[in-house]
Design a protein around this motif. Structure first.
Motif, mmCIF file in Angstrom:
data_model
loop_
_atom_site.group_PDB
_atom_site.id
_atom_site.type_symbol
_atom_site.label_atom_id
_atom_site.label_comp_id
_atom_site.label_asym_id
_atom_site.label_seq_id
_atom_site.Cartn_x
_atom_site.Cartn_y
_atom_site.Cartn_z
ATOM 1 N N GLU A 138 0.820 -1.220 0.000
ATOM 2 C CA GLU A 138 0.000 0.000 0.000
ATOM 3 C C GLU A 138 0.850 1.265 0.000
ATOM 4 O OE1 GLU A 138 -2.792 -0.184 3.203
ATOM 5 O OE2 GLU A 138 -3.832 -1.944 2.406
ATOM 6 N N GLN A 139 2.037 1.193 0.557
ATOM 7 C CA GLN A 139 2.938 2.343 0.591
ATOM 8 C C GLN A 139 4.209 2.028 -0.182
ATOM 9 O OE1 GLN A 139 3.557 3.316 4.754
ATOM 10 N NE2 GLN A 139 1.806 4.692 4.749
ATOM 11 N N PHE A 140 4.629 2.957 -1.008
ATOM 12 C CA PHE A 140 5.872 2.791 -1.755
ATOM 13 C C PHE A 140 6.999 2.543 -0.753
ATOM 14 C CE2 PHE A 140 9.614 3.756 -4.108
ATOM 15 C CZ PHE A 140 9.294 3.634 -5.456
ATOM 16 N N PRO A 141 7.699 1.406 -0.829
ATOM 17 C CA PRO A 141 8.756 1.113 0.155
ATOM 18 C C PRO A 141 9.911 2.105 0.036
ATOM 19 C CG PRO A 141 8.059 -0.885 -1.010
ATOM 20 C CD PRO A 141 7.492 0.281 -1.764
ATOM 21 N N MET A 142 10.102 2.924 1.072
ATOM 22 C CA MET A 142 11.115 3.974 1.012
ATOM 23 C C MET A 142 12.524 3.424 0.880
ATOM 24 S SD MET A 142 9.579 6.858 0.992
ATOM 25 C CE MET A 142 10.833 8.018 1.475
ATOM 26 N N ILE A 143 12.752 2.213 1.384
ATOM 27 C CA ILE A 143 14.087 1.634 1.325
ATOM 28 C C ILE A 143 14.548 1.468 -0.121
ATOM 29 C CG2 ILE A 143 13.436 -0.816 1.284
ATOM 30 C CD1 ILE A 143 16.256 0.818 3.350
ATOM 31 N N ILE A 144 13.595 1.340 -1.035
ATOM 32 C CA ILE A 144 13.941 1.179 -2.449
ATOM 33 C C ILE A 144 14.730 2.384 -2.954
ATOM 34 C CG2 ILE A 144 12.935 1.149 -4.780
ATOM 35 C CD1 ILE A 144 10.761 -0.692 -3.723
ATOM 36 N N CYS A 145 14.419 3.558 -2.435
ATOM 37 C CA CYS A 145 15.087 4.781 -2.880
ATOM 38 C C CYS A 145 16.571 4.808 -2.508
ATOM 39 C CB CYS A 145 14.382 6.005 -2.296
ATOM 40 S SG CYS A 145 12.645 6.160 -2.787
ATOM 41 N N SER A 146 16.997 3.880 -1.664
ATOM 42 C CA SER A 146 18.393 3.819 -1.247
ATOM 43 C C SER A 146 19.175 2.711 -1.938
ATOM 44 C CB SER A 146 18.476 3.619 0.276
ATOM 45 O OG SER A 146 17.891 4.705 0.955
ATOM 46 N N LEU A 147 18.540 2.025 -2.880
ATOM 47 C CA LEU A 147 19.219 0.951 -3.611
ATOM 48 C C LEU A 147 19.956 1.569 -4.800
ATOM 49 C CD1 LEU A 147 16.385 -1.749 -3.507
ATOM 50 C CD2 LEU A 147 18.432 -1.598 -2.061
ATOM 51 N N GLY A 148 21.191 1.930 -4.568
ATOM 52 C CA GLY A 148 21.936 2.769 -5.498
ATOM 53 C C GLY A 148 22.286 2.164 -6.841
ATOM 54 N N SER A 149 22.056 0.855 -7.037
ATOM 55 C CA SER A 149 22.349 0.221 -8.320
ATOM 56 C C SER A 149 21.092 -0.134 -9.104
ATOM 57 C CB SER A 149 23.174 -1.062 -8.103
ATOM 58 O OG SER A 149 24.403 -0.779 -7.487
ATOM 59 N N LEU A 150 19.927 0.188 -8.548
ATOM 60 C CA LEU A 150 18.669 -0.275 -9.126
ATOM 61 C C LEU A 150 18.372 0.378 -10.473
ATOM 62 C CD1 LEU A 150 16.442 -2.258 -8.130
ATOM 63 C CD2 LEU A 150 15.103 -0.237 -7.509
ATOM 64 N N SER A 151 18.143 -0.446 -11.487
ATOM 65 C CA SER A 151 17.801 0.068 -12.813
ATOM 66 C C SER A 151 16.408 -0.356 -13.257
ATOM 67 C CB SER A 151 18.831 -0.399 -13.853
ATOM 68 O OG SER A 151 18.815 -1.810 -13.981
ATOM 69 N N PHE A 152 15.870 -1.421 -12.653
ATOM 70 C CA PHE A 152 14.561 -1.947 -13.053
ATOM 71 C C PHE A 152 13.704 -2.144 -11.812
ATOM 72 C CE2 PHE A 152 11.394 -5.085 -13.972
ATOM 73 C CZ PHE A 152 11.094 -4.994 -15.324
ATOM 74 N N LEU A 153 12.515 -1.520 -11.784
ATOM 75 C CA LEU A 153 11.606 -1.652 -10.645
ATOM 76 C C LEU A 153 10.186 -1.864 -11.139
ATOM 77 C CD1 LEU A 153 10.914 -1.505 -7.628
ATOM 78 C CD2 LEU A 153 10.790 0.987 -7.860
ATOM 79 N N ASP A 154 9.590 -2.960 -10.698
ATOM 80 C CA ASP A 154 8.205 -3.270 -11.054
ATOM 81 C C ASP A 154 7.377 -3.396 -9.784
ATOM 82 O OD1 ASP A 154 5.791 -4.161 -12.010
ATOM 83 O OD2 ASP A 154 6.588 -5.877 -13.112
#
Length: 304
Positions: A138-154
């Protein structure tokens, strides 16, 4: 299951890895073991001894048609894994120990029952592709914003209502963002700072407008008609630009936005901008604090 039997299984079951056209590991990639376990049983000890194991597929369809109802925490001992697939199960929670998988590059837990993800994922510094579609987030996981190598998010087909401004923390790496089939009402201008984005799916949400700096997404490809419905269609209350313009593609969208001002009732005044900046700064401090705490929490975890 003995180590010898697992090694024999490894040789017999070398198959092409296919994780929905993932940009990192394409359909021609090879993997050494397809996991076949029963949800009621722990992973065999022999499996944990295979230091060469890089890719583990525990998709329900691969696990003799049986769904996992709990994440097998033993997997977190396979610290050399690069790809972990847990699609189509019934997992409701990821363990804190998942932070031990620091070399993981692709994690796919689509179509499960997740409501959140643990902050210890901050330790997955090499994670490039994260698939969490079809869950109960229900809430965008804020920890995702700290994954500095992330190129693909679904994160499609969840219950997410908003996109945090902190998404701009992924501005140097994020190329694909899939948020279709959620409950999102507003796209923050900070998203348009992610100038590497080529694929952005916002279809079937509750959007009424696109951000005024949308033109900054200069690499965006919204011109493939078969995919355009996933990009923006399904936002029935879209006003800026109206859906009659959106259906004509990205060029017409940008042309309209360059010649029309946003609806007055939705313009943001300076006080609101300052409030948003202060809020983001506070959130960033909280994220950094939580990140330090998460790293420490993962260090303290010991396997039984």
């Amino acid at each position: 299951m003995s180590l010898g039997k697992i090694e024999k299984l490894t040789e017999e079951m070398k198959l092409d890895l296919q994780i929905r056209n993932d940009p990192i590991y394409g359909p021609k990639s090879k993997f050494k073991l397809r996991g076949i376990i029963c949800p009621e049983s722990p992973l065999p000890d022999g499996l944990l001894q295979i230091r060469t194991l890089r890719i583990l597929d525990l998709t329900a369809q691969q696990v003799i048609g049986v769904k996992l109802h709990k994440f097998p925490v033993e997997v977190c001992q396979l610290t050399h894994l690069k790809v972990l697939n847990l699609d189509m199960n019934a997992i409701s929670e990821l363990p804190l120990e998942i932070g031990y998988l620091s070399k993981l590059e692709i994690l796919t837990v689509a179509y499960n029952k997740l409501k959140s993800i643990p902050d210890t994922m901050i330790n997955m510094e090499g994670l490039k592709s994260l698939h969490l579609s079809g869950n109960r987030i229900e809430q965008f996981p804020m920890i995702i914003c700290s994954l500095g190598s992330l190129s693909f998010l679904d994160l499609s087909a969840n219950r997410i209502e908003s996109i945090p401004g902190e998404i701009c923390m992924l501005s140097r790496t994020l190329e694909t963002l899939i948020l279709s089939n959620n409950l999102i009402e507003f796209v923050p201008e900070e998203l348009c700072e992610c100038k590497m984005i080529q694929t952005l799916w916002l279809g079937s949400n509750r959007l009424t407008r696109l951000p005024s700096n949308f033109h900054k997404l200069s690499r965006l490809d919204w011109n493939q008609k078969p995919l355009f419905s996933s990009c923006i269609y399904g936002n029935e209350n879209m006003k800026y630009p109206p859906m009659s313009v959106c259906k004509n593609g990205l060029k017409e969208i940008l042309k309209y936005m360059s010649t029309h001002d946003p609806p007055e009732s939705e313009e943001t005044n300076d006080d609101d901008v300052n409030d948003n900046r202060e809020s983001r700064a506070l959130n960033n401090r909280k994220i950094n604090s939580n990140n330090d705490s998460s790293r420490n929490s993962t260090r303290k975890i010991k396997f039984q």
